[in-house]
Design a protein around this motif. Structure first.
Motif, mmCIF file in Angstrom:
data_model
loop_
_atom_site.group_PDB
_atom_site.id
_atom_site.type_symbol
_atom_site.label_atom_id
_atom_site.label_comp_id
_atom_site.label_asym_id
_atom_site.label_seq_id
_atom_site.Cartn_x
_atom_site.Cartn_y
_atom_site.Cartn_z
ATOM 1 N N PHE A 114 40.826 -28.341 -72.381
ATOM 2 C CA PHE A 114 42.227 -28.061 -72.712
ATOM 3 C C PHE A 114 42.327 -26.873 -73.661
ATOM 4 C CE2 PHE A 114 46.146 -28.633 -75.032
ATOM 5 C CZ PHE A 114 47.033 -28.784 -73.981
ATOM 6 N N GLY A 124 43.262 -44.252 -57.821
ATOM 7 C CA GLY A 124 43.709 -43.495 -58.986
ATOM 8 C C GLY A 124 42.848 -42.267 -59.216
ATOM 9 N N MET A 157 41.091 -42.644 -66.953
ATOM 10 C CA MET A 157 41.616 -44.015 -67.059
ATOM 11 C C MET A 157 41.307 -44.789 -65.786
ATOM 12 S SD MET A 157 45.346 -43.815 -68.686
ATOM 13 C CE MET A 157 45.747 -42.802 -70.068
ATOM 14 N N ALA A 169 52.163 -40.715 -68.685
ATOM 15 C CA ALA A 169 50.795 -41.044 -69.063
ATOM 16 C C ALA A 169 50.750 -42.195 -70.053
ATOM 17 C CB ALA A 169 50.126 -39.820 -69.664
ATOM 18 N N LEU A 211 47.220 -49.851 -68.146
ATOM 19 C CA LEU A 211 45.771 -50.047 -68.150
ATOM 20 C C LEU A 211 45.403 -51.135 -69.146
ATOM 21 C CD1 LEU A 211 43.078 -48.920 -67.040
ATOM 22 C CD2 LEU A 211 42.978 -47.461 -69.037
ATOM 23 N N SER A 230 45.170 -29.835 -68.843
ATOM 24 C CA SER A 230 44.176 -30.857 -68.526
ATOM 25 C C SER A 230 44.248 -31.223 -67.058
ATOM 26 C CB SER A 230 44.374 -32.096 -69.403
ATOM 27 O OG SER A 230 45.707 -32.524 -69.278
ATOM 28 N N PHE A 280 41.998 -42.925 -75.909
ATOM 29 C CA PHE A 280 42.825 -42.301 -74.871
ATOM 30 C C PHE A 280 44.150 -41.829 -75.459
ATOM 31 C CE2 PHE A 280 40.280 -44.286 -71.445
ATOM 32 C CZ PHE A 280 40.171 -43.175 -70.633
ATOM 33 N N ARG A 284 44.971 -38.888 -58.927
ATOM 34 C CA ARG A 284 45.468 -38.340 -60.186
ATOM 35 C C ARG A 284 44.972 -36.927 -60.397
ATOM 36 N NH1 ARG A 284 49.683 -40.596 -62.920
ATOM 37 N NH2 ARG A 284 49.473 -42.854 -63.002
ATOM 38 N N VAL A 304 42.874 -36.830 -67.932
ATOM 39 C CA VAL A 304 42.922 -38.031 -68.771
ATOM 40 C C VAL A 304 43.218 -39.248 -67.905
ATOM 41 C CG1 VAL A 304 43.963 -39.075 -70.763
ATOM 42 C CG2 VAL A 304 43.703 -36.625 -70.667
ATOM 43 N N LEU A 305 44.198 -39.082 -67.024
ATOM 44 C CA LEU A 305 44.559 -40.200 -66.162
ATOM 45 C C LEU A 305 43.426 -40.518 -65.194
ATOM 46 C CD1 LEU A 305 48.239 -39.183 -65.560
ATOM 47 C CD2 LEU A 305 47.373 -41.003 -67.001
ATOM 48 N N LEU A 350 36.325 -37.600 -72.920
ATOM 49 C CA LEU A 350 37.531 -37.132 -73.593
ATOM 50 C C LEU A 350 37.251 -35.884 -74.417
ATOM 51 C CD1 LEU A 350 39.179 -40.508 -74.579
ATOM 52 C CD2 LEU A 350 39.914 -38.859 -72.873
ATOM 53 N N ASN A 369 45.583 -35.284 -63.380
ATOM 54 C CA ASN A 369 45.342 -35.054 -64.802
ATOM 55 C C ASN A 369 44.014 -35.678 -65.194
ATOM 56 O OD1 ASN A 369 45.420 -35.610 -67.710
ATOM 57 N ND2 ASN A 369 47.458 -34.673 -67.532
ATOM 58 N N LEU A 381 45.684 -38.131 -75.388
ATOM 59 C CA LEU A 381 46.974 -37.848 -74.762
ATOM 60 C C LEU A 381 47.868 -37.086 -75.728
ATOM 61 C CD1 LEU A 381 47.852 -41.067 -72.785
ATOM 62 C CD2 LEU A 381 47.252 -38.818 -71.932
ATOM 63 N N THR A 410 46.532 -33.392 -75.816
ATOM 64 C CA THR A 410 46.734 -32.589 -74.612
ATOM 65 C C THR A 410 48.100 -32.854 -74.037
ATOM 66 O OG1 THR A 410 45.890 -34.246 -73.131
ATOM 67 C CG2 THR A 410 44.291 -32.766 -74.106
ATOM 68 N N ASP A 411 48.378 -32.113 -72.970
ATOM 69 C CA ASP A 411 49.694 -32.221 -72.354
ATOM 70 C C ASP A 411 49.562 -32.995 -71.059
ATOM 71 O OD1 ASP A 411 52.351 -31.582 -71.448
ATOM 72 O OD2 ASP A 411 51.244 -30.348 -69.998
ATOM 73 N N THR A 412 50.412 -33.945 -70.887
ATOM 74 C CA THR A 412 50.333 -34.741 -69.668
ATOM 75 C C THR A 412 51.578 -34.621 -68.837
ATOM 76 O OG1 THR A 412 51.210 -36.600 -70.866
ATOM 77 C CG2 THR A 412 48.820 -36.446 -70.685
ATOM 78 N N SER A 453 51.191 -45.276 -68.268
ATOM 79 C CA SER A 453 49.980 -45.515 -67.502
ATOM 80 C C SER A 453 48.922 -46.181 -68.381
ATOM 81 C CB SER A 453 49.465 -44.170 -66.981
ATOM 82 O OG SER A 453 48.649 -44.345 -65.872
ATOM 83 N N LEU A 454 48.795 -45.650 -69.565
ATOM 84 C CA LEU A 454 47.804 -46.207 -70.486
ATOM 85 C C LEU A 454 48.154 -47.637 -70.848
ATOM 86 C CD1 LEU A 454 45.343 -45.809 -72.230
ATOM 87 C CD2 LEU A 454 46.788 -44.856 -73.994
ATOM 88 N N LEU A 476 49.993 -50.358 -61.539
ATOM 89 C CA LEU A 476 50.958 -49.587 -62.325
ATOM 90 C C LEU A 476 50.270 -48.416 -63.013
ATOM 91 C CD1 LEU A 476 53.276 -52.289 -63.936
ATOM 92 C CD2 LEU A 476 53.835 -50.563 -62.232
ATOM 93 N N CYS A 477 49.085 -48.665 -63.525
ATOM 94 C CA CYS A 477 48.337 -47.598 -64.194
ATOM 95 C C CYS A 477 48.121 -46.416 -63.275
ATOM 96 C CB CYS A 477 46.995 -48.149 -64.676
ATOM 97 S SG CYS A 477 45.834 -46.900 -65.183
ATOM 98 N N VAL A 478 47.928 -46.739 -62.027
ATOM 99 C CA VAL A 478 47.585 -45.675 -61.092
ATOM 100 C C VAL A 478 48.820 -44.911 -60.638
ATOM 101 C CG1 VAL A 478 46.707 -45.310 -58.767
ATOM 102 C CG2 VAL A 478 45.435 -46.680 -60.351
ATOM 103 N N VAL A 479 49.945 -45.597 -60.579
ATOM 104 C CA VAL A 479 51.091 -44.918 -59.985
ATOM 105 C C VAL A 479 52.104 -44.427 -61.022
ATOM 106 C CG1 VAL A 479 50.878 -46.170 -57.830
ATOM 107 C CG2 VAL A 479 52.336 -47.088 -59.646
ATOM 108 N N GLN A 480 51.983 -44.841 -62.268
ATOM 109 C CA GLN A 480 52.958 -44.394 -63.261
ATOM 110 C C GLN A 480 52.903 -42.886 -63.430
ATOM 111 O OE1 GLN A 480 55.212 -45.652 -65.224
ATOM 112 N NE2 GLN A 480 54.906 -47.866 -65.294
ATOM 113 N N ARG A 481 54.072 -42.271 -63.533
ATOM 114 C CA ARG A 481 54.088 -40.837 -63.784
ATOM 115 C C ARG A 481 53.796 -40.541 -65.245
ATOM 116 N NH1 ARG A 481 55.855 -36.726 -61.191
ATOM 117 N NH2 ARG A 481 56.821 -38.021 -59.619
#
Lengths: 216, 111, 686
Positions: free
Chosen positions: B95, B21, B33, A25, A32, B101, A67, B25, B29-30, B88, B27, A71, A74-76, A28-29, A18-23
């Motif tokens: 950023f 991932g 992760m 952020a 994780l 990012s 994290f 990914r 940050v991701l 980070l 981004n 987040l 910054t902008d995710t 996703s965290l 899920l962490c990897v595929v979630q849009r």
């Protein structure tokens, strides 16, 4: 114990995927974190209670929060349907009211990336093959023994495998230098992080104009 | 079900998920992760190996030695924490400069 | 330190090193020198070398003590047993050569100060000239064929540099290149000869070799009775002789020497008359202990020498350029020396070398004086300043030059009591004597003798043709040149005077046995040739030299002497009487356009040998080069290799550049894929 292991393993895996595929952020965290929790359970099942606790403390307590803060800074958000943000406009992205255009459906998950999938599946296949080829003695964990701790008042206490006492013994008897080196490393990392993240006044007054979208 | 090969296989799968991932990914940050996920997978393998050595039996000296894997798990966690801290901070710095990012837009090293 | 320099083994090194030092000084710092300091350095170096050589000669060599200098072994190849003994070896022969080189060299250096004083390149000139002295001294003093070859190449280089000294004119640099290339052919033969000698004897050193104690001298002496492959030695000697042909301008490689006159006249005197061109003679005399085993090769040398003497002598008859006449006479006289060598009379060849060095240097320097005086008015490089047909009557203007030129010509022509008479007569007598010793009618000795006498006729003729045309009769050139012609400065006339004395006196060091039993020159050189002569006497060879003379041989010597004196005096007088009269030139031109036109033109155009070589060798090579240029250079190298590789790299990098996107993720892909492949390799390819 086996049931717990299987359960925790499944939780860790689901969390990881899920962490990897979630849009989103934040989601996703959170996934994780779930994965870390599952991994902690796996550690516990493997008689590593101290490591399991450390896992929760360090990852959930420290790293995840870190994290989260980043987040926030910054902008995710990404452009619709894409894995990466393509439009870069600081004003727009910081506008809290910015919404996807009407009529487009925001998908919850990012689209699969075939090349990345191929490579990671290749690595997985290679590793699984290697594991499959391991010799027979890796078939089973042996029974645990208890060891002797440090004597105190003439009594030598028995120490359980994986307990804090056991970790202490190995840390300060066998690897004191590594321990110290890591402490220096973390110190250096903290200093570096502070220096890097510090706002330079010159840069702050004159931000570089945004880069164009396409690769040149 | 609780046997070394299964534990290693779990670690391998978690590692591959993390790798996917990292590769997919965009981004930063991701991406970081997912990197943590990979490190975590390595930890699983380390703890599994530590458990395996603890079950091999042996003299009293081996008892503390069998903890090596767990000790190194802790080391990895510490290094991961340091890495996340620096990583980070770098992301924040990037950023600031680029107002994004997105990993793919940081192509300055090409020039 | 004091003792070190009193030690002849060390002192000997100073002889070649002083000119080298002078050359380096003039070459490196010459731009800051004026003619006086530059000339002083150059002359000082050579005169210093001469004084040291003279002191060594007096104190050691003249008393029969040879000097082996300190040195080291160079290019040691343990496995092959090869080493170059980098030492100097001064025996009677090499010391004599050293004295000639430094002595005549000193005079020519001093002369050059006057001659080259107005040339802006004087520092370069003196640097080359000193370098030449160094190389030539290494050639004669080296204790090994390899050091000889080093000097051999060194003098070739200096010759090239000095012929093309006025390189701004195309024809001068072409002449330099011609000399260099023709010499390369000879050098190739020389190297082959060296290889053969090393193959057979295992050493190239004369005296000192770490692997072969005693060097060539000992090993040849030990094997002289039947332990040698005579066939191979003959071939080795023929190869060496090819080298000598190149350096000493013998048929067929003589063509470079007349062209070499493009250099400054003192250079022609030093390099192309007195010293360098005699290197081949020296080499054969040096290796006489090997050559005595190669009788077939010796006969070839005799024939080639005699043919060259006659051939070049006939060409010299009709040349108009004063230096060309002297150049052909040099070729001719070298032919005489090779004739003597080929007949086995090495000391006489060296004797002729010795006398020739003086009178030919004298003639060249005298010619230089004439040219110098005319160039004032005619301008430098004007061919008229060397054209005998445009001279005449210069006796009044250049009295000293005229006197010394007459002395030199008498020496060259072999007029009795002048040095050339003694040496040339000895050569002819050797041939005559050999002819009678061989018996059986027409034999090698008589053939060579006949050719030698014919060449002597030519020599006498062109010598006095030159004198007559140049100094007597009426002036035929531009009037201004005659009006302003002046005797050369003291720095030029003084060397001329000294050389003139030497040119007269040198001959008296070896009197004919028919006159007087006085031959210090021959006695002095005898040890050098002792080993070879011993072998010849042992085999009762006709080529052996005899110290005592029977009544018959004395009689033959008288006959020979009278023939050659009569010929020399008669022909000289004849030539002089024609050309000293104002009508001489007109007569020659009438002859050229008359019945004798065809052979005259043949001689004037040097038998068309240059043209023949042009067709036989130069043309095909040029065509081949043109084809190779287009095929290999333009198409293969330029187009395919150079541009092709550049284009391939450019295209490749244009493609490869796309890999470097700068996007981190792309690198990650590559990294992960690479890791996966490595893992797979570890697992499956074991």
């Amino acid at each position: 114990m086996e049931v717990l292991f299987v359960f925790c393993a499944i939780v860790a895996l689901i969390g990881g995927v899920l962490c990897v595929v979630q849009r989103n952020a934040i989601y996703s965290l959170l996934s994780l974190l779930v994965s870390f929790a599952g991994t902690a359970g796996v550690f516990f099942c493997l008689d590593a209670s101290f490591v399991a606790v450390s896992q929760i403390l360090i990852y959930a307590g420290a790293i995840a929060v870190l994290f989260l803060f980043v987040l926030m800074f910054t902008d995710t958000r990404t452009v619709l349907g894409m894995g990466t943000p393509r439009v870069v406009d600081s004003r727009a992205v910081f506008n809290p009211d910015a919404k996807p255009e009407a009529g487009t459906r925001v998908k919850r998950f990012v689209l699969p990336n075939p090349l990345a999938a191929l490579i990671s599946l290749g690595v997985l296949a290679a590793m699984l093959f290697a594991i499959f080829k391991l010799p027979e003695r890796f078939g089973k964990f042996g029974p645990l023994v208890e060891g002797e701790g440090l004597a105190r008042d003439g009594i030598v206490p028995m120490v359980q495998f994986g307990s804090a006492s056991g970790i202490t013994l190995v840390t300060f008897q066998d690897f004191p230098l590594a321990f110290e080196v890591v402490s220096i490393l973390i110190f250096a990392a903290v200093l570096g992080a502070v220096l890097l993240a510090k706002r330079h006044t010159a840069q702050a007054t004159e931000p570089e104009p945004a880069v164009a979208t396409e690769d040149e | 079900m609780l046997e070394p090969k299964i534990v290693f296989a779990l670690a391998a799968v978690l590692f591959s998920v993390g790798l996917y991932g990292v590769l997919s990914r965009g981004n930063l940050v991701l991406l970081l992760m997912s990197l943590e996920l990979m490190l975590n997978a390595a930890n699983v393998a380390l703890v599994g190996v530590a458990r395996y050595w603890a079950g091999m039996g042996g003299a009293a000296d081996d008892f503390s030695r069998a903890h090596s894997g767990q000790f190194f798990t802790l080391m990895v966690m510490a290094v991961a924490a340091a890495e996340v801290g620096v990583g980070l901070a770098i992301i924040v710095a990037v950023f600031r400069r680029k107002h994004t990012s997105a990993a793919d837009l940081a192509t300055e090293l090409k020039h | 330190m004091d003792n070190l320099f009193k030690n002849p083994e060390v002192l000997l090194w100073l002889v070649p090193l002083l000119p080298l030092l002078g050359s380096a000084t003039n070459g490196l710092f010459g731009k800051r020198f004026n003619i006086a300091s530059s000339g002083a350095i150059a002359c000082g170096a050579v005169v210093g070398a001469f004084i040291i050589a003279l002191s060594l000669f007096i104190s050691r060599v003249s008393q029969g003590i040879t000097i082996q200098s300190i040195g080291y072994n160079w290019m040691v190849v343990q496995e092959a047993g090869f080493a170059v003994s980098f030492r100097l070896y001064a025996d009677q022969l090499s010391m004599l050569m050293t004295l000639i080189i430094t002595g005549v060299g000193s005079l020519i250096h001093i002369y050059s100060v006057g001659y080259m004083g107005h040339d802006e390149g004087f520092a370069r000139y003196f640097s080359y000239l000193n370098l030449f002295c160094f190389a030539m001294l290494m050639l004669v003093l080296g204790d090994s064929l390899v050091t000889l070859f080093l000097g051999w190449e060194g003098v070739g280089l200096c010759s090239y540099l000095l012929i093309g000294f006025w390189f701004k004119e195309r024809k001068n640099s072409d002449a330099g290149k011609k000399a260099f290339i023709v010499n390369r052919i000879g050098d190739f033969g020389f190297m082959l000869g060296m290889f053969l000698i090393f193959w057979h004897f295992g050493t190239l050193s004369y005296m000192d070799d770490p692997f072969v104690p005693g060097g060539l001298y000992r090993i040849v002496a030990e094997n002289s009775h039947g332990h040698m492959d005579l066939n191979l030695i003959n071939w080795a000697c023929v190869c060496l002789f090819i080298g000598a042909c190149g350096k000493s301008a013998q048929i067929p490689l003589y063509v470079w020497l007349p062209d070499a006159m493009a250099g400054p006249t003192p250079v022609s005197a030093l390099i192309h008359a007195a010293t360098m061109v005699t290197a081949g003679v020296y080499m054969i005399a040096r290796l006489n202990f090997i050559w005595v085993h190669a009788e077939a090769a010796l006969q070839l040398v005799a024939i080639v020498g005699a043919a060259t003497a006659l051939f070049a002598g006939t060409i010299g008859l009709v040349q108009r350029d004063i230096k060309k006449v002297l150049a052909y006479s040099t070729v001719s006289q070298l032919g005489f020396m090779f004739m003597a060598l080929g007949l086995g009379n090495y000391p006489v060849a060296v004797f002729h070398l010795f006398t020739h060095a003086f009178f030919k240097a004298l003639l060249f320097l005298g010619a230089g004086s004439v040219i110098h005086s005319l160039e004032h008015t005619l301008g430098h490089g004007n061919p008229d300043s060397q054209d005998l047909f445009k001279m005449g009557g210069l006796k009044k203007k250049l009295p000293v030059t005229c006197m010394v030129m007459i002395v030199g010509s008498c020496g060259l022509a072999g007029i009795p009591l002048f040095s050339g008479f003694f040496s040339k007569d000895a050569i002819l007598y050797t041939a005559f004597e050999l002819g009678s010793a061989m018996g059986g009618g027409i034999n090698l000795g008589y053939i060579v003798w006949a050719m030698g006498v014919a060449a002597a006729v030519c020599t006498a003729f062109y010598s006095f043709r030159l004198i007559g045309l140049c100094f007597f009769g009426k002036w035929r050139g531009a009037d201004a040149a005659y009006a302003h012609a002046e005797e050369s400065p003291r720095s030029m006339t003084l060397p001329l005077a000294i050389l003139a004395l030497a040119a007269i006196g040198a001959g008296y060091l070896w009197m004919p046995a028919a006159w007087l039993n006085y031959a210090p020159f021959s006695d002095y050189l005898a040890p050098v040739f002792a080993a070879g002569q011993e072998h010849l006497h042992h085999n009762h060879s006709v080529f052996a030299l005899h110290a005592e003379h029977s009544a018959d041989s004395i009689a033959r010597e008288w006959v020979n002497m009278i023939i050659s004196s009569v010929v020399a005096i008669g022909v000289s007088f004849f030539a002089f009487s024609i050309y000293s009269s104002p009508k001489g030139v007109a007569r020659e031109q009438a002859l050229a356009s008359g019945k004798m036109g065809a052979p005259y033109r043949l001689l004037l155009n040097k038998y068309y040998i240059d043209e023949l070589y042009q067709i036989l060798f130069v043309r095909p090579i040029q065509i081949l080069s043109d084809v190779a240029f287009v095929m290999i250079d333009v198409i293969f190298i330029d187009l395919i290799l150079v541009n092709g590789s550049a284009m391939a790299v450019a295209t490749g990098s244009r493609i490869a550049r796309r890999v470097q996107t700068g996007v981190v993720r792309h690198y990650l892909y590559a990294f992960a894929a690479g890791a996966a492949i490595l893992l797979a390799l570890f697992l499956f390819v074991r």
